[in-house]
Design an enzyme around this catalytic site. Structure first.
Site, PDB file in Angstrom:
ATOM      1  N   CYS A 141      59.830  31.120  34.265  1.00 24.94           N
ATOM      2  CA  CYS A 141      59.346  32.111  35.236  1.00 24.94           C
ATOM      3  C   CYS A 141      57.825  32.177  35.191  1.00 24.94           C
ATOM      4  O   CYS A 141      57.172  32.357  36.207  1.00 24.94           O
ATOM      5  CB  CYS A 141      59.950  33.477  34.960  1.00 24.94           C
ATOM      6  SG  CYS A 141      59.726  34.043  33.275  1.00 24.94           S
ATOM      7  N   GLU A 161      62.921  41.641  36.613  1.00 25.77           N
ATOM      8  CA  GLU A 161      62.016  40.584  36.127  1.00 25.77           C
ATOM      9  C   GLU A 161      62.355  39.341  36.936  1.00 25.77           C
ATOM     10  O   GLU A 161      63.384  38.708  36.703  1.00 25.77           O
ATOM     11  CB  GLU A 161      62.245  40.328  34.629  1.00 25.77           C
ATOM     12  CG  GLU A 161      62.002  41.524  33.736  1.00 25.77           C
ATOM     13  CD  GLU A 161      60.526  41.870  33.611  1.00 25.77           C
ATOM     14  OE1 GLU A 161      59.674  41.095  34.073  1.00 25.77           O
ATOM     15  OE2 GLU A 161      60.232  42.934  33.040  1.00 25.77           O
TER      16      GLU A 161
END
Ligand code: NDP
Length: 497
Positions: free
Chosen positions: A277, A243
């Site tokens: 993110c 991720e």
């Protein structure tokens, strides 16, 4: 474990954690090494077998109890987040609150999603019965970042635990206290075995965990570190979930609710000091509403203030080295002809003031690289085709947001990314049933949702013969007549397509 390897306890090596706003030392933790990681995996093997053995119903009870502890002590955990990485207390509170739904969902859904189910066997195989189930991998290593030190690693931890795995968690060196809190709270509801363990330290500790023989490594962090993690995991053929970073765009269509879009853009881009993110870093706006939207957005950004005091809605930058990256991106944008509408990289120690940039060429690092700071790059587009083309032009493809009254779904379908929010930001992260993850440089594999549960399992298929097959195909007793009959069936079933 070889005799030359020493544990963190034996070497006595430690590191300090400082609050990024005040620079006060808020904790000291051991630097765990290879021997610690190996010992943790040994313990986790036994704990994992026990955890799998107690069954899904008992696991659900324990995970529900864990949820209860976190909910009751939420203020304490939010305080640790605030102290270690500097985000405003209210944001820390929200971060923890959002994990609770994931815990509830994963614990409840695991048996349904992973349990044994029958599958069809096909026309040639009527004599066979087939089942598939998803079994825990065993021991999962989780390496987490500091920016959402609870929400992000818990996206892997919760789903791996619900699937029946033991977990070893290595939090970022900026937020080890958050990791320690999560592990200690879990041990209260699962005192029998170390089902969730903690390793603290720096990148070398993370690398040690990669080499320690875990059955899967769930990594969340930058794309550059993900490549190093994969290289290390390749040595032992350890599979990886990655991720990684993003450069998410927010698109504003001509018919969008502009006030809602501006509010979402400023939250998505500037909350958590832009250290998200899935943070909004690029905004593409239809030319028909560009001027109105720019006015609104300018007002929103100008109303914000970053600081280290309790009233500041935006906190400091957690990682000192990131301040230079943010400044470099703003400078690059301006050097290439970009204009600063608000802010402009005003830096005071670790505090960067919210910044809005326009007329920035797409080649600027402010557009091509992850800035991870409180900056927004705004651009006018002729139409939504151009907005989609620019959005999809990035090597990152994590999330995106679209504001449009009539075309939301249609535009969302054309975005290349793991997740899209329509008329909202970050909403996909809050819904436990949808998978979370990226494509391209944003990584691969999924946390959250059914995919997130299966990510920490292996598929186990059983095919059982229920009666003698009408045609004996997989036998040396097969005759030319059997083959002739097979030919006829094939022609009937497949040949007419
Ligand atoms: P880093 O890549 O710097 O670090 C991530 C983790 O990896 C940390 O725990 C770090 O330890 C560890 N690490 C560092 N080097 C190694 C190594 N060689 N082997 C194994 N582990 C190692 O990321 P940040 O912590 O700075 O987090 C920010 C990044 O995370 C951003 O790019 C952001 O976009 C991304 N992110 C992605 C999310 C997603 O879901 N896609 C969610 C949240 C963040 P240490 O800190 O101790 O060095």
């Amino acid at each position: 474990m070889t005799t030359t390897q020493k544990t963190g306890r034996e070497t006595g090596a430690t590191f300090e954690v400082r609050n990024p706003g005040t620079q006060d030392v808020v904790g000291t933790y051991p630097i765990h090494g290879e021997a610690d990681a190996a010992e943790a995996v040994e313990r986790a093997r036994i704990a994992g077998e026990w955890w799998e053995g107690i069954g899904a119903a008992e696991r659900r009870k324990r995970l529900d109890a864990y949820r209860g502890i976190i909910a009751r002590r939420i203020h304490q955990l939010a305080g640790v987040i605030h102290d270690e990485m500097g985000k405003p207390y209210g944001d820390a509170f929200l971060e923890v609150a959002l994990v609770l739904d994931h815990l509830a969902w994963a614990a409840k859904q695991a048996p349904k999603v992973l349990g044994t189910r029958r599958t069809r066997t096909g026309a040639l195989n009527t004599h066979l019965g087939a089942t598939v189930e998803y079994r825990p991998l065993g021991v999962v290593g989780v390496i987490g970042p500091w920016n959402y030190p609870v929400f992000t690693p818990m996206g892997s931890i919760v789903y791996a635990l619900a699937a029946g795995n033991a977990v070893i968690f290595k939090p970022s060196e900026y937020t080890p206290g958050v990791g320690a809190w999560l592990v200690e709270a879990f041990s209260r509801v699962v005192p029998e075995q170390p089902v969730l363990q903690l390793l603290t330290g720096d990148g070398s500790t993370g690398a040690a965990l990669c080499r320690a023989g875990v059955d899967k490594l769930a990594f969340t962090g930058s794309t550059a570190t993900a490549k190093r993690v994969m290289a290390t995991c390749a040595e032992t053929l350890t599979p990886v979930v990655a991720e990684c970073g993003g450069k998410d765009a927010l698109l504003v269509d001509a018919d969008a609710d502009l006030e809602a879009a501006a509010d979402a853009a400023v939250w998505g881009g500037i909350a958590n000091a832009g250290q998200s993110c899935i943070g909004v870093e690029r905004i593409y706006v239809h030319q028909d509403v560009y001027d109105d939207f720019t006015r609104l957005l300018t007002d929103h950004v100008a109303a914000l203030r970053a600081g280290v005091d309790e009233d500041a809605p935006v906190g400091p930058i957690t990682m000192p080295s990131q301040v230079a990256v943010i400044t470099r991106h703003i400078d690059d944008a301006v050097t290439r002809g970009g204009r600063v509408l608000v802010g402009g990289g005003t830096v005071d120690g670790h505090v960067v003031q919210p910044t809005l940039l326009v007329d920035v060429p797409e080649e600027s690092t402010a557009v091509t690289e992850e800035t991870f700071g409180p900056t927004l790059v705004l651009r006018k587009v002729a139409d939504m085709d151009e907005a989609i083309a620019l959005t999809n032009g990035s090597r990152y493809a994590l999330g995106a947001s679209i504001f449009s009254k009539r075309r939301g779904r249609e535009l969302a379908a054309r975005v290349r990314s793991g997740m899209v929010a329509v008329n909202s930001v970050f909403s996909f992260a809050m819904v436990p049933s949808v998978p979370f993850g990226g494509v391209g440089d944003s990584g691969f594999g999924r946390i959250h949702g059914e995919d997130g549960l299966r990510e920490f399992c292996y598929a186990h298929a059983v095919v059982r013969q229920r009666f003698r097959p009408p045609l004996a195909l997989t036998s040396f007793a097969r005759t030319p007549r059997t083959e002739e009959q097979l030919g006829k069936i094939i022609a009937l079933v497949h040949g007419r397509k």
